[in-house]
Design a protein around this motif. Sequence first.
Motif, PDB file in Angstrom:
ATOM      1  N   THR A  24       0.831  -1.204   0.000  1.00 25.69           N
ATOM      2  CA  THR A  24       0.000   0.000   0.000  1.00 25.69           C
ATOM      3  C   THR A  24       0.862   1.250   0.000  1.00 25.69           C
ATOM      4  OG1 THR A  24      -1.712  -1.199   1.221  1.00 25.69           O
ATOM      5  CG2 THR A  24      -1.858   1.191   1.188  1.00 25.69           C
ATOM      6  N   GLU A  64      -6.736   4.577 -10.096  1.00 26.51           N
ATOM      7  CA  GLU A  64      -6.192   3.247 -10.321  1.00 26.51           C
ATOM      8  C   GLU A  64      -4.851   3.138  -9.608  1.00 26.51           C
ATOM      9  OE1 GLU A  64      -5.346   2.668 -14.461  1.00 26.51           O
ATOM     10  OE2 GLU A  64      -4.814   4.773 -14.761  1.00 26.51           O
ATOM     11  N   SER A  65      -4.375   1.910  -9.506  1.00 26.81           N
ATOM     12  CA  SER A  65      -3.099   1.671  -8.841  1.00 26.81           C
ATOM     13  C   SER A  65      -1.939   2.031  -9.768  1.00 26.81           C
ATOM     14  CB  SER A  65      -2.999   0.207  -8.427  1.00 26.81           C
ATOM     15  OG  SER A  65      -2.974  -0.622  -9.579  1.00 26.81           O
ATOM     16  N   ARG A  80      -7.030  -3.138 -12.210  1.00 34.70           N
ATOM     17  CA  ARG A  80      -7.121  -1.744 -11.778  1.00 34.70           C
ATOM     18  C   ARG A  80      -6.799  -1.598 -10.299  1.00 34.70           C
ATOM     19  NH1 ARG A  80     -12.694   1.876 -12.258  1.00 34.70           N
ATOM     20  NH2 ARG A  80     -11.850   3.811 -11.329  1.00 34.70           N
ATOM     21  N   TYR A  81      -7.207  -2.556  -9.494  1.00 34.32           N
ATOM     22  CA  TYR A  81      -7.014  -2.482  -8.046  1.00 34.32           C
ATOM     23  C   TYR A  81      -6.076  -3.605  -7.588  1.00 34.32           C
ATOM     24  CZ  TYR A  81     -11.312   0.272  -8.535  1.00 34.32           C
ATOM     25  OH  TYR A  81     -12.245   1.189  -8.918  1.00 34.32           O
ATOM     26  N   VAL A 102     -11.355   1.374  -0.091  1.00 32.48           N
ATOM     27  CA  VAL A 102     -11.475   0.067  -0.733  1.00 32.48           C
ATOM     28  C   VAL A 102     -12.750   0.062  -1.568  1.00 32.48           C
ATOM     29  CG1 VAL A 102     -11.670  -2.416  -0.388  1.00 32.48           C
ATOM     30  CG2 VAL A 102     -10.223  -1.043   1.150  1.00 32.48           C
ATOM     31  N   ASN A 110     -14.711  -7.385 -11.789  1.00 34.10           N
ATOM     32  CA  ASN A 110     -14.239  -6.273 -10.967  1.00 34.10           C
ATOM     33  C   ASN A 110     -14.342  -6.696  -9.504  1.00 34.10           C
ATOM     34  OD1 ASN A 110     -13.518  -3.842  -9.852  1.00 34.10           O
ATOM     35  ND2 ASN A 110     -15.279  -2.699 -10.632  1.00 34.10           N
ATOM     36  N   GLY A 113     -11.042  -3.495  -4.496  1.00 33.58           N
ATOM     37  CA  GLY A 113      -9.746  -3.398  -3.847  1.00 33.58           C
ATOM     38  C   GLY A 113      -9.308  -1.953  -3.746  1.00 33.58           C
ATOM     39  N   CYS A 114      -8.003  -1.742  -3.618  1.00 28.23           N
ATOM     40  CA  CYS A 114      -7.417  -0.408  -3.431  1.00 28.23           C
ATOM     41  C   CYS A 114      -6.848   0.097  -4.756  1.00 28.23           C
ATOM     42  CB  CYS A 114      -6.311  -0.454  -2.381  1.00 28.23           C
ATOM     43  SG  CYS A 114      -6.865  -0.979  -0.739  1.00 28.23           S
ATOM     44  N   GLY A 115      -7.092   1.349  -5.028  1.00 35.81           N
ATOM     45  CA  GLY A 115      -6.546   1.982  -6.223  1.00 35.81           C
ATOM     46  C   GLY A 115      -5.682   3.173  -5.854  1.00 35.81           C
ATOM     47  N   SER A 116      -6.235   4.373  -5.999  1.00 38.75           N
ATOM     48  CA  SER A 116      -5.492   5.590  -5.659  1.00 38.75           C
ATOM     49  C   SER A 116      -6.221   6.458  -4.639  1.00 38.75           C
ATOM     50  CB  SER A 116      -5.241   6.421  -6.924  1.00 38.75           C
ATOM     51  OG  SER A 116      -6.472   6.827  -7.501  1.00 38.75           O
TER      52      SER A 116
END
Length: 452
Positions: A24, A64-65, A80-81, A102, A110, A113-116
């Motif tokens: 993270t 997005e990550s 994306r995540y 989240v 899809n 999860g975590c992106g930005s």
Amino acid sequence: MSVLLETSLGDIVIDLEVETCPKTCQNFLKLCKVYYYNLNAFFNVSKDFLAQTGDPSATGTGGESIWSLIASQQGKHAPRYFSPEFVPRLKHREKGTVSMAVAPHVDEGNKGGCGSQFFITLGDNIDYLDGKHAVFGRVVEGLDALDKINEVFVDQEGRPLKDIRIRHIEILDDPFEDPEGLVVPESLPTRPPDNSTRIAEDEDPLATLPEEEAEQARRKKAAAASALTLEMVGDLPFANVRPPENVLFVCKLNPVTRDEDLELIFSRFGTIMSCQVICDKKTGDSLQYAFIEFDKREDAEQAYFKMQNVLVDDRRIWVDFSQSVARLNTNWSNDVKMGPRQSRGGRGRGGVGGFGGRDDLEATRRYREGTMEAGGGYGMVFDVPDERSRHRHSRSPRHDRSGDRVRRSRSPRSRRDRERDGGRNREREGRRSRSRDHSRRSEEKDRYGRRR
């Protein structure tokens, strides 16, 4: 390991849990490195709850990550995540807790999860967020900035009415290596990534201008409104018209100064396209001002500086740049020179017709003058007939100024005209005599009948 968030309401220093949440923290630091968060807005602010940011679109559905971002730049596909890192000991207990938002699971394609996107808590003991969002840092400096964010005015959707933006993020320490394919932009972004219609973050809606600047702004708006009105009524060709920069206005001239004099004096500065001393339309007398058009703007500037207060024909002239735009309008123009060198209906050098440039009116005037001089009867119903036309069309005998009758002069007629007129007179006299004879016989019959 820390980062410095420079926001529009103050600086915020965040310590990251790089050992507890390495993936993270790496995602967050690398997004900061490529200026992904620069000029992002806090699009969701809830009083005593949280302030959310990290979405370039400022809608809550973007972001997005770092790995997805690199893959999209290379034309590849990547999730994306990434999976969130939940650590039981990291909870939302204190104000200033930093946590990754989240995204929920929508479908099999899809997984969420975590992106930005991340948020900062604005209150204590928000324990119902534990296990739902991944904590990865906490605010160690800048709690006063959080207080300012907590007091902002928001709409019904939680968006601040005045934008709060991350101006820049400074990485104080980065222990992670860059992912393969990471490209750092050469310059910082200068425009916000979203199309916000809110009050700008550097704009003060309650600020007032100084009196001089406010008066100047009012005059500018009034001038724009007046220009638009003049365009609508046809006095200006277009509202944003500007006077030419190569035309000089010369005033305080001697009445005897003519076009040739000014052209000769000013021609030493450059080529002159036109030089006009404006005269009265009726009398032809000079109005003591003129317009001089140069071929180049530099020549006009030189003449402006050199000819100010110069003595011309025993008069000190005044020179300035022209503010007239009449020559730019080809339909209507009052810039007419009508003096001894130009007849009332003619066109001078660089000038326009005697009816403000209206060729149709000028042609009508010429036609009228031509027919009247030729003895014709052309005229307008609203025109006042002049002395000549009144005498020509009147049937009453003419009189002179003293009131005495004036004998009309007749031109000599030809022999054929006299013979024709004589025949007509004899025929008219014969009809009259026959009519008299018929009347006389009728009277005699009446008298004879009464006798019997």
